[in-house]
Design an enzyme around this catalytic site. Structure first.
Site, short mmCIF file in Angstrom:
data_model
loop_
_atom_site.label_atom_id
_atom_site.label_comp_id
_atom_site.label_asym_id
_atom_site.label_seq_id
_atom_site.Cartn_x
_atom_site.Cartn_y
_atom_site.Cartn_z
N GLY A 142 0.82 -1.21 0.00
CA GLY A 142 0.00 0.00 0.00
C GLY A 142 0.85 1.25 0.00
O GLY A 142 1.92 1.28 0.61
N THR B 69 5.54 2.20 5.45
CA THR B 69 4.21 1.70 5.78
C THR B 69 3.52 2.71 6.67
O THR B 69 4.13 3.25 7.60
CB THR B 69 4.20 0.34 6.50
N ASP C 220 1.20 1.82 8.58
CA ASP C 220 0.82 1.06 9.78
C ASP C 220 1.89 1.08 10.86
O ASP C 220 1.62 0.77 12.01
CB ASP C 220 0.54 -0.39 9.40
N MET D 36 -7.33 3.00 9.85
CA MET D 36 -6.63 1.80 9.36
C MET D 36 -5.70 1.21 10.43
O MET D 36 -5.26 1.91 11.35
CB MET D 36 -5.83 2.13 8.11
N ARG E 236 -4.84 -3.09 10.83
CA ARG E 236 -5.51 -4.37 11.09
C ARG E 236 -4.99 -5.02 12.38
O ARG E 236 -5.75 -5.56 13.16
CB ARG E 236 -5.23 -5.28 9.89
N GLU F 175 -9.63 -0.36 12.80
CA GLU F 175 -10.39 -1.36 12.05
C GLU F 175 -10.17 -2.76 12.60
O GLU F 175 -10.98 -3.65 12.43
CB GLU F 175 -10.00 -1.33 10.56
N LEU G 178 -7.88 8.00 2.32
CA LEU G 178 -7.45 9.39 2.49
C LEU G 178 -6.24 9.47 3.43
O LEU G 178 -5.35 10.28 3.25
CB LEU G 178 -8.58 10.26 3.06
N GLN G 179 -6.21 8.61 4.44
CA GLN G 179 -5.15 8.69 5.44
C GLN G 179 -3.79 8.26 4.90
O GLN G 179 -2.76 8.60 5.48
CB GLN G 179 -5.51 7.87 6.68
#
Lengths: 415, 415
Positions: free
Chosen positions: B12, B143, B145, B189, B191, B247, B301-302
């Site tokens: 991503g 990333t 994340d 976001m 996971r 999420e 968007l983030q």
């Protein structure tokens, strides 16, 4: 004799609604020979009826505070959805309003708001006028929807349009990253008018390679089969298709697509539930076309993103607030500040007083001839109208990596 | 003997992934005595296997183009989700890879990506090393994340964190505008790791009055009854409650809240359908508490909002790309560029080479002790860790009111 000024905000916020408030307070403070104190009502008309009145002109330590207020999202005085009833059915409300006006020696009242708020301002203005009450009333337009008539456009719209144009470019770039067929549906605000959704066209229309390939507005009838054909056609040309759709798109019979198509849907608790049109179209494409599909709802971000204001919009919002005070001082009442486009290239705007009567409850929509024949894109006239409104950036004050916002002390003078 | 460099992007996108690419290409061009041409693979490993290779070092007209690339969202070379198989099961893929490396005389390979991509880089690096193939391999972390181990944090995370902190302030201000009880649930976001959701705390934690009152992360078990008690408690204190939820929040048994709670839900077409956790919690609050409630999904968007990059993050992303080239030239292989926090006040970062082996497939999560005991907020340690990463702004090049993005000509050298 000096009188005081009362200002209030109403309806949904915009990214520059506090720009108008800032300009208005600052201009009012420049006329101490006519205007005494500047008061604010907390939560619009509701706050007036409940005597939640604060002094606002003594809450600014320096010019920098006025500047901060200009970059603060949401309505700094709070808002309401209260619509003033007619004088016949709302005698108590009108009596209470006059009581508060007299108590605070209000001679000038400015209401910053959209369609419904201009109706309320109009009713109050007419009531005062007809009852010989010496309160001048001016409406200060704001709405991201851009659906007010008479004025060329509304402060607040340009910033939302800039946010939407920018965000759709970013979504479009993001969506094209994998080598596979995919559709991204972006749902944009605008129940009856498609101005905001149309702004998603701005990057591509001005020569960029990003942005939605398909755009659906409430002003052109939506047809499910044509829509699916449009999507299939676009997928043949490009791997990644982005669709901008107004929340208010309707079928030819006038019913909203989102409501008419999903009567049977229930949520996890067994309650009937209406998803937005973006989610509905996502599921439709998954069912009928079967490619990768995602929907995105811009939600309140599009009206609250004061970190990405349009410089033109903010300057006009401030000027609209200042002009409102000048109109009041000049003796005008029962009017709204309207923007008139003097020329488009170079872009020049004039400010004028228009009767509130002519604005209240009239909706300004996109002319059908500014939308392409297929009803899935915009024409050049629309792009020319929109483009000047998103020009220019603003320098948002930052601290600790995030924007700095202004906040009023909202403790009422009398509780 | 000079060799060529090949760079590719995977996974991503982030708002600064092209900053690393820009820094890497520019640095490679500064060492013509060692590095010949700089090639890019379109769509990551997939593009290498399909011989979709482009020359990238001749596509910059001036330094301004490198600057533009730094502010361009999404992965400018395109991305993929392809994970390299093991050499045993993927003999054909490895053979093809070597064929392409030899064809373009590649001596240096840089892979910009996250967790899965570092696994792929590691497999390729080991394969080359064990087969005496003279290709040095470096991983460049990215990333949103922030879930890579060993490195203090990942380029890309800081910008997403800044976007989230800013947007949550704006949503929080917007939500408080009407005088009524309301809840806004924002789904973010992440996971398995809650870093991004935790960043929503930054305004309030640093003394601001806006931002979520309740924050739920995957690292602390989620309990529906405790959640409802939290919300009721927060509504007693303030009219408007904003909730940030990852999420990936899970129940104590490890199952995802979003999946375990809504097995019966169907969409408008009668298909089973899983709403996100934000939508699920919205419906839960509507059912059990009954106040006004709305959910917002920040969606792509983030990770795509390059109009609001963190200055610190972009500078580090560029530097990470430059460092990757320096490591390759220094003879390093089978390594990833890692960031080490030398000090927090003042914030100082060092760059070091860590074995890809130590990074691949390991997830870096928030320590439970950085989350409050109730599991609905962050502790000071977490705020101290996060705050430096969102500092500073970048000057995004604008034209016609929208950002200007860079685009490569992606026509392959051989099709």
């Amino acid at each position: 004799m000096k009188k005081n000024l009362l200002v209030a905000q109403s309806g949904g916020p915009t990214a520059v609604i506090n720009g108008s408030l800032s300009g208005l307070i600052r201009e009012a403070m420049c006329h101490p020979e006519v205007i005494g104190a500047v008061y604010g009502a907390v939560n619009g008309i509701e706050g007036i009826l409940q005597d939640r009145i604060i002094r606002v002109d003594d809450q600014f330590a320096s010019a920098a505070d006025f500047e901060l207020l200009c970059h603060t999202p949401s309505s700094a005085l709070g808002s309401c959805r209260f619509k003033m009833p007619s004088p016949e059915s709302g005698a108590a409300e009108y009596a209470r309003l006059l009581e508060i006006f007299r108590k605070y020696e209000i001679g000038f009242f400015a209401y910053i708001g959209g369609n419904d708020s201009m109706d309320t301002a109009n009713k109050i203005a007419n009531y005062c006028y007809e009852h010989g009450e010496e309160v001048r009333v001016v409406g200060v337009p704001k709405t991201i929807d851009n659906d007010l008539p008479v004025t060329d456009h509304c402060p607040g719209f340009g910033s939302a349009a800039k946010y939407i144009a920018t965000t759709l470019m970013e979504i479009s770039a993001d969506s094209a990253v994998y080598p596979l067929k995919s559709v991204t549906v972006v749902e944009i605000m605008g129940r009856n008018a498609g101005w905001l959704t149309a702004a998603s066209s701005l990057s591509r229309a001005l020569g960029g390679s990003y942005g939605p390939q398909l755009i659906y507005l409430p002003e052109a009838a939506f047809d499910v089969d044509c829509f699916l054909d449009d999507v299939r056609g676009a997928l043949e040309k490009e791997d990644s298709v982005v669709i901008a759709v107004s929340e208010g798109v309707r079928l030819a019979d006038g019913s909203y697509v989102a409501e008419s198509m999903q009567s049977g849907q229930v949520d996890a608790f067994g309650h009937k539930y209406l998803a937005g049109v973006g989610k509905y179209l996502e599921r439709l494409i998954a069912d009928r076309i079967g490619c990768k599909v995602r929907s995105i709802e811009l939600s309140v971000l599009q009206r609250a993103a004061s970190h990405l204001q349009s410089g033109t919009d903010l300057a006009e919002a401030i000027r609209t607030g200042e002009t409102a005070v000048q109109f009041l001082i000049a003796g005008k009442t029962r009017v709204m500040v309207a923007l008139r486009r003097i020329s488009n290239e170079p872009y020049r705007i004039g400010y004028e007083a228009v009767p509130l009567e002519a604005v209240a409850n009239v909706e300004h929509k996109i002319p059908r001839e500014w939308i392409n024949e297929a009803g899935n894109g915009v024409r050049e006239e629309l792009v020319r109208y929109l483009a000047p409104l998103i020009q220019g950036e603003t320098a948002v004050p930052m601290k600790d990596g995030v924007p700095v916002h202004f906040a009023f002390d909202k403790t009422p003078i009398e509780g």
